[in-house]
Design an enzyme around this catalytic site. Structure first.
Site, PDB file in Angstrom:
ATOM      1  N   THR A 163      -3.314   6.173 -22.082  1.00  0.00           N
ATOM      2  CA  THR A 163      -3.143   4.848 -21.516  1.00  0.00           C
ATOM      3  C   THR A 163      -1.692   4.461 -21.767  1.00  0.00           C
ATOM      4  O   THR A 163      -0.978   5.133 -22.518  1.00  0.00           O
ATOM      5  CB  THR A 163      -4.074   3.814 -22.184  1.00  0.00           C
ATOM      6  OG1 THR A 163      -3.865   3.868 -23.590  1.00  0.00           O
ATOM      7  CG2 THR A 163      -5.525   4.088 -21.865  1.00  0.00           C
ATOM      8  N   LYS A 194      -1.275   0.686 -25.249  1.00  0.00           N
ATOM      9  CA  LYS A 194      -1.575   0.570 -26.692  1.00  0.00           C
ATOM     10  C   LYS A 194      -0.251   0.669 -27.454  1.00  0.00           C
ATOM     11  O   LYS A 194       0.595  -0.198 -27.313  1.00  0.00           O
ATOM     12  CB  LYS A 194      -2.609   1.615 -27.076  1.00  0.00           C
ATOM     13  CG  LYS A 194      -3.920   1.420 -26.305  1.00  0.00           C
ATOM     14  CD  LYS A 194      -5.005   2.376 -26.700  1.00  0.00           C
ATOM     15  CE  LYS A 194      -6.314   2.051 -26.022  1.00  0.00           C
ATOM     16  NZ  LYS A 194      -6.587   2.846 -24.826  1.00  0.00           N
ATOM     17  N   ASP A 245      -6.057  13.596 -25.205  1.00  0.00           N
ATOM     18  CA  ASP A 245      -6.015  12.200 -24.764  1.00  0.00           C
ATOM     19  C   ASP A 245      -5.346  11.419 -25.898  1.00  0.00           C
ATOM     20  O   ASP A 245      -5.956  11.171 -26.940  1.00  0.00           O
ATOM     21  CB  ASP A 245      -7.438  11.708 -24.511  1.00  0.00           C
ATOM     22  CG  ASP A 245      -7.484  10.236 -24.124  1.00  0.00           C
ATOM     23  OD1 ASP A 245      -6.460   9.538 -24.265  1.00  0.00           O
ATOM     24  OD2 ASP A 245      -8.565   9.782 -23.699  1.00  0.00           O
ATOM     25  N   GLU A 294      -0.481   4.858  -0.569  1.00  0.00           N
ATOM     26  CA  GLU A 294      -1.260   6.082  -0.847  1.00  0.00           C
ATOM     27  C   GLU A 294      -0.374   7.307  -0.675  1.00  0.00           C
ATOM     28  O   GLU A 294       0.418   7.391   0.266  1.00  0.00           O
ATOM     29  CB  GLU A 294      -2.471   6.160   0.085  1.00  0.00           C
ATOM     30  CG  GLU A 294      -3.560   5.196  -0.328  1.00  0.00           C
ATOM     31  CD  GLU A 294      -4.773   5.224   0.588  1.00  0.00           C
ATOM     32  OE1 GLU A 294      -4.785   6.001   1.558  1.00  0.00           O
ATOM     33  OE2 GLU A 294      -5.708   4.460   0.324  1.00  0.00           O
ATOM     34  N   TYR A 326       0.851  -1.197   0.000  1.00  0.00           N
ATOM     35  CA  TYR A 326       0.000   0.000   0.000  1.00  0.00           C
ATOM     36  C   TYR A 326       0.885   1.244   0.000  1.00  0.00           C
ATOM     37  O   TYR A 326       1.848   1.314   0.774  1.00  0.00           O
ATOM     38  CB  TYR A 326      -0.898   0.033   1.244  1.00  0.00           C
ATOM     39  CG  TYR A 326      -2.351  -0.026   0.869  1.00  0.00           C
ATOM     40  CD1 TYR A 326      -2.907   0.981   0.082  1.00  0.00           C
ATOM     41  CD2 TYR A 326      -3.157  -1.083   1.250  1.00  0.00           C
ATOM     42  CE1 TYR A 326      -4.234   0.920  -0.316  1.00  0.00           C
ATOM     43  CE2 TYR A 326      -4.483  -1.152   0.866  1.00  0.00           C
ATOM     44  CZ  TYR A 326      -5.009  -0.146   0.080  1.00  0.00           C
ATOM     45  OH  TYR A 326      -6.309  -0.206  -0.313  1.00  0.00           O
ATOM     46  N   ARG A 331      -1.396  -2.443 -18.693  1.00  0.00           N
ATOM     47  CA  ARG A 331      -2.657  -1.686 -18.737  1.00  0.00           C
ATOM     48  C   ARG A 331      -2.606  -0.609 -17.655  1.00  0.00           C
ATOM     49  O   ARG A 331      -2.357  -0.914 -16.479  1.00  0.00           O
ATOM     50  CB  ARG A 331      -3.842  -2.617 -18.472  1.00  0.00           C
ATOM     51  CG  ARG A 331      -3.893  -3.837 -19.362  1.00  0.00           C
ATOM     52  CD  ARG A 331      -5.209  -4.528 -19.256  1.00  0.00           C
ATOM     53  NE  ARG A 331      -6.221  -3.710 -19.896  1.00  0.00           N
ATOM     54  CZ  ARG A 331      -6.398  -3.653 -21.215  1.00  0.00           C
ATOM     55  NH1 ARG A 331      -5.650  -4.367 -22.021  1.00  0.00           N
ATOM     56  NH2 ARG A 331      -7.318  -2.872 -21.734  1.00  0.00           N
TER      57      ARG A 331
HETATM   58  N1  DSN Z   1     -11.460   0.485 -25.506  1.00  0.00           N
HETATM   59  C1  DSN Z   1     -10.402   1.312 -26.027  1.00  0.00           C
HETATM   60  C2  DSN Z   1     -10.200   1.113 -27.466  1.00  0.00           C
HETATM   61  O1  DSN Z   1     -10.369  -0.020 -27.898  1.00  0.00           O
HETATM   62  O2  DSN Z   1      -9.875   2.024 -28.193  1.00  0.00           O
HETATM   63  C3  DSN Z   1     -10.661   2.690 -25.700  1.00  0.00           C
HETATM   64  O3  DSN Z   1     -10.936   2.782 -24.340  1.00  0.00           O
END
Ligand code: DSN
Length: 425
Positions: A219, A222, A193, A49, A47, A228
């Site tokens: 994110t 990707k 974003d 925080e 933990y 993730r």
């Molecule tokens: N679900 C993601 C995507 O496939 O682009 C976006 O959050």
């Protein structure tokens, strides 16, 4: 304790699925073994925080160093002044930004989900559309492109407090300088974003929002090829023009606002195992090899787009500058829907997702589009030479959608192709 073979057998099945198939979901990738190792490490027990050296728990000396390394590497990767690596996902990162800079009911302007935007950019089924007052810009029907003049008109009319740019299925680049000028002209904050193209942006292969946008979220799983998770960055910290004031009546500094909006605003304890995995992925993204990877992702996407067009498929906006493309199946014939494409291709172990197309005429459960991306297959080592083979497999499968025997033959071809590109050897 007895080993949970039920779960581990299922994990093995998933490993086999990932190994044998062609992964074309534009938001997926394959992390390195060391990223996975960190994500499955003892750090999951801790933990922590708070922020490095400012924690609410003892025993954080080690995770402080890990989280600081993650922050420092991310700042180096994007040449930004400030970063928070704690958001559990991209949606959490966007939630924290909105909590930090907006009050309930405030106006936001985002890219329409049905044109390629994202749920967290104001969709009415998401917190962003429920708590705030959204309006949207989209693409032009004939070109499939965003017209920045139209965005300006809508911004002038709506006077949003926050303008959001970025997408989940837009295959072209963004004019961040123009968007900043539009934001300044209406007194809005600008949030980019970059969840989808962040790995390509990090290596200078697409326009860079960091010098132009007040705040940037992403994110990490990707094109950035990490675990993730989510991140928030600012090229330059600044005083929050609308937010709460400090004890001296001065505006609060945005980094403090955003740190507080992540924790305690929207999250509890950070996932230090995932933060360690992020740190490793950022380290990998800092290497020259990652630039070769990013270039190959784009070369592969463009080759795949050309091969699909050569087989009579229509791509929204006519092509791609990044890692993905959105194919409008309506041009292929009325029987073809996104749902049919997804269900047919999965029988051949080719994984894609159905997607709405701009000016969609079908429900989101059926859709008229399919989204293809090359981030994952490029990690497997596939090059432009293999893209025509993939387009051919997709085309033959869709044409044979009613013929299960033909589909099982195509599946064998898929397995044979992918056996040449081992995963985690
Ligand atoms: N679900 C993601 C995507 O496939 O682009 C976006 O959050």
């Amino acid at each position: 304790m007895q080993r949970d073979t039920l779960i581990f057998d299922l994990i093995q099945q998933e490993f086999q699925r990932q190994t044998e198939g062609i992964e074309l979901i534009a938001s997926e990738n394959f992390v390195s073994k060391q990223v996975m190792e960190a994500a499955g490490s003892v750090l999951t027990n801790k933990y922590a925080e708070g922020l490095p050296n400012k924690r609410y728990y003892g025993g954080c000396g080690v995770v402080d160093q890990i989280e600081q390394l993650a922050i420092d590497r991310l700042k180096e990767l994007f040449a930004c002044e400030w970063a928070n690596v704690q958001p559990h996902s991209g949606a959490q990162a966007n939630a924290a930004v909105m909590l930090g800079v907006l009050n309930p009911g405030d106006k936001i302007l985002g890219f329409d989900l049905s044109h390629g935007g994202h749920l967290t950019h104001g969709s009415l089924v998401n917190f962003s559309g429920k708590l705030y007052t959204p309006s949207f810009y989209g693409v032009e029907e004939d070109s499939g492109l965003i017209n920045w003049n139209t965005v300006e008109e809508i911004a002038c009319r709506e006077k949003p407090k926050l303008i959001i740019c970025g997408a989940s299925s837009y295959s072209r680049d963004w004019d961040y300088a123009r968007l900043r000028a539009i934001s300044d002209s209406v007194g809005a904050l600008l949030l980019a974003d970059i969840s989808h193209p962040s790995g390509l942006i990090a290596k200078g292969l697409l326009n860079n929002p960091i010098p132009h946008c007040h705040i940037v979220t992403s994110t990490t799983h990707k094109t950035l090829r990490g675990p993730r998770g989510g991140i928030i960055m600012m090229g330059k910290d600044f005083a929050n023009p609308w937010g709460e004031k400090n004890a001296k009546g001065e505006p609060k500094i945005m980094s403090a606002v955003l740190d507080g909006a992540v924790f305690p605003g929207t999250q509890g304890g950070p996932l230090e195992h995932i933060i360690a995995a992020k740190a490793i992925a950022f380290g990998e993204a800092l290497t020259p090899e990652f630039e070769h990877y990013g270039k190959q992702v784009i070369v592969n996407a463009q080759a795949l787009a050309t091969s699909m067009v050569n087989r009579g498929y229509s791509i929204i906006s006519g092509g791609t500058n990044n890692h993905l493309m959105l194919i409008d199946l309506r041009r292929k014939g009325n029987e073809f829907t996104g749902k049919l494409a997804e269900n047919t291709l999965v029988k051949c172990d080719i994984t894609i997702n159905k997607n709405t197309v701009p000016f969609e005429t079908r429900s989101p459960f059926i859709t008229s589009g399919m989204r293809l991306g090359t981030a994952a297959i490029t990690t497997r080592g596939l090059k432009e030479n293999q893209m025509d083979t993939i387009a051919d497999l997709i085309d033959r499968a869709l044409i044979s959608h009613h013929n299960d025997l033909r589909l099982s033959e195509i599946k064998k071809e898929v397995h044979a192709l992918m056996s040449q590109f081992p995963l985690y050897n």
